[in-house]
Design an enzyme around this catalytic site. Structure first.
Site, PDB file in Angstrom:
ATOM      1  N   ASP A 271       0.836  -1.200   0.000  1.00  0.00           N
ATOM      2  CA  ASP A 271       0.000   0.000   0.000  1.00  0.00           C
ATOM      3  C   ASP A 271       0.870   1.249   0.000  1.00  0.00           C
ATOM      4  O   ASP A 271       2.076   1.189   0.288  1.00  0.00           O
ATOM      5  CB  ASP A 271      -0.920  -0.008   1.228  1.00  0.00           C
ATOM      6  CG  ASP A 271      -2.112   0.930   1.078  1.00  0.00           C
ATOM      7  OD1 ASP A 271      -2.267   1.552   0.017  1.00  0.00           O
ATOM      8  OD2 ASP A 271      -2.894   1.044   2.046  1.00  0.00           O
ATOM      9  N   LYS A 272       0.223   2.347  -0.312  1.00  0.00           N
ATOM     10  CA  LYS A 272       0.905   3.644  -0.359  1.00  0.00           C
ATOM     11  C   LYS A 272       0.039   4.666   0.353  1.00  0.00           C
ATOM     12  O   LYS A 272      -1.198   4.569   0.347  1.00  0.00           O
ATOM     13  CB  LYS A 272       1.118   4.010  -1.832  1.00  0.00           C
ATOM     14  CG  LYS A 272       1.427   5.442  -2.130  1.00  0.00           C
ATOM     15  CD  LYS A 272       0.213   6.126  -2.716  1.00  0.00           C
ATOM     16  CE  LYS A 272       0.314   7.611  -2.570  1.00  0.00           C
ATOM     17  NZ  LYS A 272      -0.953   8.302  -2.855  1.00  0.00           N
ATOM     18  N   HIS A 273       0.676   5.624   0.993  1.00  0.00           N
ATOM     19  CA  HIS A 273      -0.075   6.720   1.604  1.00  0.00           C
ATOM     20  C   HIS A 273       0.635   8.030   1.295  1.00  0.00           C
ATOM     21  O   HIS A 273       1.856   8.070   1.192  1.00  0.00           O
ATOM     22  CB  HIS A 273      -0.155   6.516   3.117  1.00  0.00           C
ATOM     23  CG  HIS A 273      -1.031   7.530   3.796  1.00  0.00           C
ATOM     24  ND1 HIS A 273      -2.398   7.546   3.664  1.00  0.00           N
ATOM     25  CD2 HIS A 273      -0.721   8.589   4.591  1.00  0.00           C
ATOM     26  CE1 HIS A 273      -2.897   8.553   4.359  1.00  0.00           C
ATOM     27  NE2 HIS A 273      -1.901   9.206   4.927  1.00  0.00           N
ATOM     28  N   SER A 274      -0.164   9.068   1.136  1.00  0.00           N
ATOM     29  CA  SER A 274       0.422  10.381   0.859  1.00  0.00           C
ATOM     30  C   SER A 274      -0.030  11.356   1.936  1.00  0.00           C
ATOM     31  O   SER A 274      -1.135  11.217   2.475  1.00  0.00           O
ATOM     32  CB  SER A 274      -0.069  10.848  -0.516  1.00  0.00           C
ATOM     33  OG  SER A 274      -0.065  12.250  -0.587  1.00  0.00           O
TER      34      SER A 274
ATOM     35  N   SER B 152      -1.290   8.330  14.000  1.00  0.00           N
ATOM     36  CA  SER B 152      -2.610   8.413  13.378  1.00  0.00           C
ATOM     37  C   SER B 152      -2.564   7.850  11.955  1.00  0.00           C
ATOM     38  O   SER B 152      -3.379   7.003  11.571  1.00  0.00           O
ATOM     39  CB  SER B 152      -3.057   9.874  13.371  1.00  0.00           C
ATOM     40  OG  SER B 152      -4.168  10.063  12.559  1.00  0.00           O
TER      41      SER B 152
ATOM     42  N   THR C 259      -8.807  11.011  -2.166  1.00  0.00           N
ATOM     43  CA  THR C 259      -9.028   9.929  -3.134  1.00  0.00           C
ATOM     44  C   THR C 259     -10.495   9.481  -3.153  1.00  0.00           C
ATOM     45  O   THR C 259     -11.060   9.211  -4.210  1.00  0.00           O
ATOM     46  CB  THR C 259      -8.100   8.743  -2.799  1.00  0.00           C
ATOM     47  OG1 THR C 259      -6.759   9.227  -2.864  1.00  0.00           O
ATOM     48  CG2 THR C 259      -8.260   7.599  -3.765  1.00  0.00           C
TER      49      THR C 259
ATOM     50  N   ARG D 230      -8.347  15.919  18.879  1.00  0.00           N
ATOM     51  CA  ARG D 230      -7.196  16.760  18.486  1.00  0.00           C
ATOM     52  C   ARG D 230      -7.650  17.945  17.656  1.00  0.00           C
ATOM     53  O   ARG D 230      -7.149  19.066  17.804  1.00  0.00           O
ATOM     54  CB  ARG D 230      -6.199  15.941  17.668  1.00  0.00           C
ATOM     55  CG  ARG D 230      -5.373  14.976  18.482  1.00  0.00           C
ATOM     56  CD  ARG D 230      -4.658  14.000  17.571  1.00  0.00           C
ATOM     57  NE  ARG D 230      -3.761  14.670  16.649  1.00  0.00           N
ATOM     58  CZ  ARG D 230      -3.394  14.168  15.464  1.00  0.00           C
ATOM     59  NH1 ARG D 230      -3.838  13.011  15.046  1.00  0.00           N
ATOM     60  NH2 ARG D 230      -2.568  14.832  14.696  1.00  0.00           N
TER      61      ARG D 230
ATOM     62  N   LYS E 182      -3.816   3.550  11.124  1.00  0.00           N
ATOM     63  CA  LYS E 182      -4.865   3.170  10.155  1.00  0.00           C
ATOM     64  C   LYS E 182      -4.289   2.284   9.048  1.00  0.00           C
ATOM     65  O   LYS E 182      -4.886   1.293   8.661  1.00  0.00           O
ATOM     66  CB  LYS E 182      -5.475   4.425   9.522  1.00  0.00           C
ATOM     67  CG  LYS E 182      -6.292   5.252  10.492  1.00  0.00           C
ATOM     68  CD  LYS E 182      -7.020   6.372   9.779  1.00  0.00           C
ATOM     69  CE  LYS E 182      -6.142   7.529   9.400  1.00  0.00           C
ATOM     70  NZ  LYS E 182      -6.039   8.632  10.343  1.00  0.00           N
ATOM     71  N   LYS E 183      -3.136   2.683   8.525  1.00  0.00           N
ATOM     72  CA  LYS E 183      -2.560   1.946   7.392  1.00  0.00           C
ATOM     73  C   LYS E 183      -2.133   0.543   7.804  1.00  0.00           C
ATOM     74  O   LYS E 183      -2.399  -0.430   7.106  1.00  0.00           O
ATOM     75  CB  LYS E 183      -1.348   2.712   6.835  1.00  0.00           C
ATOM     76  CG  LYS E 183      -1.725   3.806   5.891  1.00  0.00           C
ATOM     77  CD  LYS E 183      -2.111   3.268   4.530  1.00  0.00           C
ATOM     78  CE  LYS E 183      -3.084   4.175   3.825  1.00  0.00           C
ATOM     79  NZ  LYS E 183      -3.574   3.642   2.551  1.00  0.00           N
TER      80      LYS E 183
HETATM   81  N1  URA Z   1      -3.661  12.510   8.522  1.00  0.00           N
HETATM   82  C1  URA Z   1      -4.054  11.645   9.488  1.00  0.00           C
HETATM   83  O1  URA Z   1      -4.647  10.611   9.209  1.00  0.00           O
HETATM   84  N2  URA Z   1      -3.788  11.954  10.771  1.00  0.00           N
HETATM   85  C2  URA Z   1      -3.115  13.069  11.136  1.00  0.00           C
HETATM   86  O2  URA Z   1      -2.876  13.262  12.293  1.00  0.00           O
HETATM   87  C3  URA Z   1      -2.713  13.958  10.112  1.00  0.00           C
HETATM   88  C4  URA Z   1      -2.993  13.658   8.797  1.00  0.00           C
END
Ligand code: URA
Length: 465
Positions: A90-93, A193, A130, A178, A197-198
């Site tokens: 997977d990739k996250h940006s 955070s 996305t 937050r 999730k990832k």
């Molecule tokens: N994206 C997230 O999922 N969490 C953060 O704290 C900041 C950006």
């Protein structure tokens, strides 16, 4: 270290700058997800972390606790022919403008033998999301049942969907608190955070695209570099080999920004319309340009990490072959149809994707070259057009946006506009035109006088220990 059982004692310790033990962090995160910590306590904890930070071991423990606060997807040992026969990647940006990498990378990796269970988000602030882009496709279901999601990952190799309530629930509550306690901009909180999730998606490897420049979440190179290296370090210590790239966002990554316009761009890349031998977008751009380069580099890193290629050259050769053969486009089509979208989207995107009521060019006030862009302002122009949200409950207009955006260093004049605006009305188009002119600086300079930013500024690779 003895465990301090009372939450207020743990918060006090963090307030006073002490490090918490992994078990203590686990207790606190359990309290966040099961509701035994009050909103006041979660807010106080977030502020204590914001003010005093966390060391690497604490950040790893926080990430693992957030990951494990809900369901963690498992893709092997399932039996009954359900196991995935390839690596889960997977990739996250960190988000940007014209950043549609996920739409191209997911199917491309699937066409190379990887499996991509991608959980994505909506637009945040000036950045596009996305999920919002995919919802420009009529019928596309971003919230399939778990069974449908799993089946699609197995059959198409890729499914891009939204976060479920079961995935990292501690982050959902912590993030919401937050957001209203001025504690978003904290490195350990951001890292845990994003990664919580990832990593709950059961990945064998992750690649992170951390943006830097005027359209980035963290605009300075130093802050982005620190985020990239912390993410790579923490994810790998939590057991997922991760490579973080630091990439330029001082101009939109693609020459377009919006929702339907970005899906069109993804289709143009995947189908080869943008490799130079067919017509390009309104500006005549046929290159695929920076978007293709960043996507190809991120994808090559994933193929290497997933052992789908022996070396960098091999990874690039495999990617090029699977793009040229149409295999990546075919995976995209399978994903879209599998999630309820039209089966002929690739062939008939003009029929299926919404078009704006007004599409018109915006010219600069003077001829010259583009010397600087306020990329964040371009993203906000799309939000103002209705392509993003002012409040979380807002709907969006998927048809609006910008296309054919001139690149840094490009010459603009009475024939080559700064961009085309896609708007719901003439008045909206006029407002966006003013925003565009203010955001894109044009000067009378020679081509060599424009310093073009390096597109891929750093690559940070971390193996799992
Ligand atoms: N994206 C997230 O999922 N969490 C953060 O704290 C900041 C950006």
């Amino acid at each position: 270290m003895a465990i301090r059982a009372l939450p207020q004692e743990l918060i006090r310790a963090k307030r006073d700058g002490q490090a918490l033990a992994p078990e203590e962090i686990g207790e606190l995160v359990t309290g966040v997800s099961d509701g035994s910590l009050s909103d006041a306590q979660v807010g106080a904890l977030a502020m204590a972390i914001y003010l005093n930070g966390m060391n690497a071991a604490e950040t790893v423990a926080l990430t693992e606790a957030v990951r494990d606060s809900g369901e963690v997807l498992v893709w092997r040992g399932l039996g009954q022919g359900l196991d995935l026969p390839g690596p889960v990647l997977d990739k996250h940006s960190t988000g940007g403008v014209g950043d549609l990498v996920s739409l191209v990378l997911g199917p491309w990796i699937a066409a190379c033998g990887g499996y991509v269970p991608m959980v994505s988000g909506r637009g945040l602030g000036h950045t596009g999301g996305t999920l919002d882009k995919l919802e420009a496709i009529p019928g596309y279901d971003i919230a399939p049942t778990r069974e449908r999601f799993r089946r699609l990952v197995r059959e198409a190799g890729v499914a891009i969907v939204g976060q479920t309530a079961e995935l990292a629930p501690a982050d959902r509550r912590l993030y919401a608190i937050r957001d209203v306690t001025a504690t978003v901009e904290s490195l350990p909180l951001i890292v845990s955070s994003i990664l919580g999730k990832k990593l709950a998606c059961g990945l064998d490897a992750l690649v992170m695209d951390v943006k830097t420049g005027s359209g980035a979440f963290m605009p300075t190179h130093e802050a982005s570099f620190e985020l990239a290296s912390t993410i790579a370090e923490v994810a790998s210590r939590a057991g997922t080999p991760t490579t973080a790239l630091l990439t330029d966002m001082s101009q939109p990554l693609a020459p377009c920004a919006g929702n339907a316009v970005e899906v069109r761009e993804a289709i143009a890349l995947l189908t080869g319309e943008k490799t130079g031998d067919k017509s390009g977008d309104e500006s005549g751009d046929k290159s695929g340009g920076r978007l293709l380069e960043v996507t190809r580099t991120l994808a090559a890193e994933l193929l290497l990490a997933g052992r789908l290629a022996r070396d960098h050259e091999g990874a690039l050769a495999l990617l090029d072959e699977r793009l040229a053969s149409g295999a990546a486009a075919e995976r995209f089509a399978r994903m879209v149809a599998g999630l309820g979208g039209p089966a002929d989207l690739l062939e008939r995107h003009d029929r299926h994707l919404p078009g704006a009521a007004v599409v018109r060019p915006v010219y600069a006030e003077r001829s010259g070259r583009v010397t600087r862009m306020d990329t964040r302002a371009l993203g906000l122009a799309v939000v103002t057009l209705g392509g993003g949200r002012r409040a979380p409950s807002d709907g969006i207009d998927h048809s609006v946006g910008l296309s054919g955006i001139a690149a840094l260093g490009e010459a603009v004049d009475g024939e080559r506009p700064l961009a085309w605006v896609h708007a719901g009305s003439e008045a909206d188009a006029e407002r966006a035109a003013s925003q565009l002119r203010a955001a894109i600086e044009v000067n009378d300079v020679a081509p060599g006088d424009v310093v073009l930013p390096t597109l891929i500024q750093d690559v940070i690779r971390r193996e799992a220990p």
